[in-house]
Design an enzyme around this catalytic site. Structure first.
Site, mmCIF file in Angstrom:
data_model
loop_
_atom_site.group_PDB
_atom_site.id
_atom_site.type_symbol
_atom_site.label_atom_id
_atom_site.label_comp_id
_atom_site.label_asym_id
_atom_site.label_seq_id
_atom_site.Cartn_x
_atom_site.Cartn_y
_atom_site.Cartn_z
ATOM 1 N N LYS A 97 0.851 -1.185 0.000
ATOM 2 C CA LYS A 97 0.000 0.000 0.000
ATOM 3 C C LYS A 97 0.889 1.238 0.000
ATOM 4 O O LYS A 97 1.932 1.270 0.677
ATOM 5 C CB LYS A 97 -0.896 -0.035 1.242
ATOM 6 C CG LYS A 97 -1.959 1.050 1.317
ATOM 7 C CD LYS A 97 -2.829 0.813 2.540
ATOM 8 C CE LYS A 97 -3.920 1.851 2.695
ATOM 9 N NZ LYS A 97 -4.783 1.574 3.872
ATOM 10 N N SER A 172 -9.438 1.539 3.085
ATOM 11 C CA SER A 172 -8.610 2.354 2.205
ATOM 12 C C SER A 172 -7.594 1.544 1.406
ATOM 13 O O SER A 172 -6.964 2.067 0.484
ATOM 14 C CB SER A 172 -7.879 3.414 3.031
ATOM 15 O OG SER A 172 -7.037 2.815 4.013
ATOM 16 N N SER A 196 -9.887 -0.982 7.081
ATOM 17 C CA SER A 196 -9.288 -0.703 5.769
ATOM 18 C C SER A 196 -8.558 -1.870 5.130
ATOM 19 O O SER A 196 -8.192 -1.789 3.954
ATOM 20 C CB SER A 196 -8.347 0.500 5.860
ATOM 21 O OG SER A 196 -9.091 1.685 6.000
#
Length: 487
Positions: A97, A172, A196
């Site tokens: 990420k 996210s 997330s």
């Protein structure tokens, strides 16, 4: 040269969706090389990512250099100089990420403000994964500053769900989940402040694990909320999640390696699971409810004992979680000099939440921390009194919403999409306890549904074992149809 078959002898798509276990086995039989596999992944990213938009940065040169090193180490003759086997992740192409620091490679956190940030040091977790032999394919798209659940990013574009390109992958960590679900990496590391990791895992049909407090370091990760942030793996299977987590996991002296998941899973399947009476099933779509209850029945058929339990204070977790996250996020952005000085550089939704953080009083913030402490205590007492190993609940009340869909129907009533996706995930962050999402079926329209298991502190291995047992009885063979991605 390898004394074995080439990639042309195996379907590229089958290879792209293989598990880490399977790839590691092919390497050690010398039927596949890290360079071949990395080239396949990079080719798929080049072909499919333009429409999926799962990656912000693709590290072609770095990935190939790391693959060549892994190949040289793995395929040097045993006992000869240069031979080294770093373990099951050696030569495996993964993603990170894009809020995780990578020395020499841009780390944007999905923001305009950090679009040119090139860290000088690696995050501790990436340093450990690199030492374990993992290959970095690139950095994945995310909701700006990890502050949202859609990955509808205003600066880098929305990531799309491989199961339906008109829908969100969740967030996210949406880019990580979409890349994995589309066969563009073999695992990823994401972050989870209110779901997330688990939300995108659920919406994209993969496994996502949020570890408990203190289990994985967040050093070198752009923070959102210091009390609620966690770092963990996204993977295709529970075993793969264990392999990804193992090098970065902080375990006690008496705790076994996470690689023991299969050995321990075979010893017993008589897990004691708690089905909460309150909150978790109060607001769930019909499709999710059907898939969830089928999963519960499957576990019972496999020997698990399921009983209803009562978990106090769940209704208070939303406000407490919001007050903590809003204040801590705003404080970090103020301290960094970004907000409000560069308020215009934020997307509207993130800017609005940062503004909300300025309106929470010190007493409200401290009251939220008190609520957190009380919830942690009451949660553990309830689990102990009920004599259950883990809670079993849906991961999200709905399947993947459409991109831009601000409200989603359950029955005849519309509810805010963001609140729905966070609702069943925030309690585990507030309590600092581990939770895992695993695929448990599909809606009538073919969208994935996630099953969530929530355990007590230090129960990561137990959750992985339960998820693995469930997978063995309910193997997921469907893949997203992504032919239109390359059109």
């Amino acid at each position: 040269m390898l004394n074995s078959f080439s990639l042309s002898q195996m379907q590229d798509t089958d290879l792209a969706f293989a598990s880490i276990e399977e790839i590691a086995r092919l390497y050690r039989k010398r039927k596949l090389s890290p360079v071949e596999l990395t080239k396949l992944m990079l080719a798929r990213i080049e072909q499919l990512n333009p429409k999926l938009n799962a990656y912000i940065t693709v590290t072609n040169e770095l990935a190939l250099a790391q693959a060549k090193q892994a190949e040289a180490e793995l395929f040097a003759s045993r006992g000869r100089k240069g031979h080294r086997d770093r373990g099951p992740l050696h030569g495996l192409p993964i993603s990170l990420k894009d809020n995780i620091y990578t020395a020499g490679t841009c780390t944007t956190a999905g923001s305009k403000i950090l679009k040119d940030l090139i860290p000088q040091l690696d995050a501790g977790i990436w340093a450990k994964l690199r030492e374990a032999g993992a290959i970095l394919l690139g950095k994945t798209n995310l909701h700006e500053f990890a502050y949202g659940v859609t990955t509808n990013n205003p600066h880098y574009g929305p990531t799309r769900n491989p199961w339906d390109l008109s829908r969100i992958p969740g967030g996210s960590s949406g880019g990580s989940a979409a890349a994995l679900a589309a066969g563009l990496c073999y695992g990823s590391i994401g972050t989870d402040t209110g779901g997330s990791i688990r939300i995108p895992a659920s919406l994209c049909g993969i496994v996502g694990l949020k570890p408990g407090i203190g289990r994985v370091s967040a050093e070198g990760v752009v923070p959102l909320s210091s009390h609620l942030d966690f770092v963990g793996p996204l993977a295709r299977t529970a075993v793969d999640a264990a392999v990804l987590l193992d090098p970065i996991f902080v375990r006690g002296k008496a705790e076994p390696s996470l690689s023991s998941i299969q050995r321990f899973s075979k010893r017993t399947n008589k897990f004691r699971l708690g089905l909460p009476k309150e909150f978790f099933l109060d607001l769930v779509s019909d499709d999710v409810s059907v898939a969830f209850h089928e999963a519960v029945r499957s576990l019972q058929k496999d020997g698990a004992r399921v009983k209803e339990v009562s978990i106090p204070l769940l209704s208070e977790t939303e406000e407490a979680g919001n007050h903590i996250a809003w204040v801590e996020a705003t404080h970090y952005h103020q301290r960094s000099g970004w907000f409000p000085a560069h308020a215009a550089d934020y997307g509207e939704d993130v800017r609005t939440r940062l503004e909300m953080g300025t309106k929470i009083s010190a007493t409200d913030y401290l009251r939220a921390l008190d609520s957190r402490d009380k919830f942690i205590q009451q949660f553990h007492l309830a689990m102990t009194d009920a004599e259950v190993d883990a809670l079993i609940v849906p991961t999200t009340p709905i399947a993947a919403p459409l991109i831009g869909e601000e409200s989603s129907p359950i029955g005849k009533t519309n509810h805010p999409t963001r609140a729905l996706l966070l609702r069943l995930n925030r309690p585990a962050n507030l309590a600092g306890i581990p939770a895992i999402s695993a695929p448990c079926g599909f809606t009538s329209s073919g969208l994935p549904v996630g099953l969530q298991l929530i355990g007590a502190v230090t129960d990561e291995l137990l959750l992985l074992r339960i998820a693995h047992r469930f997978e063995e009885s309910n193997p997921q063979r469907k893949r997203p149809s992504i032919a239109n991605l390359s059109a």
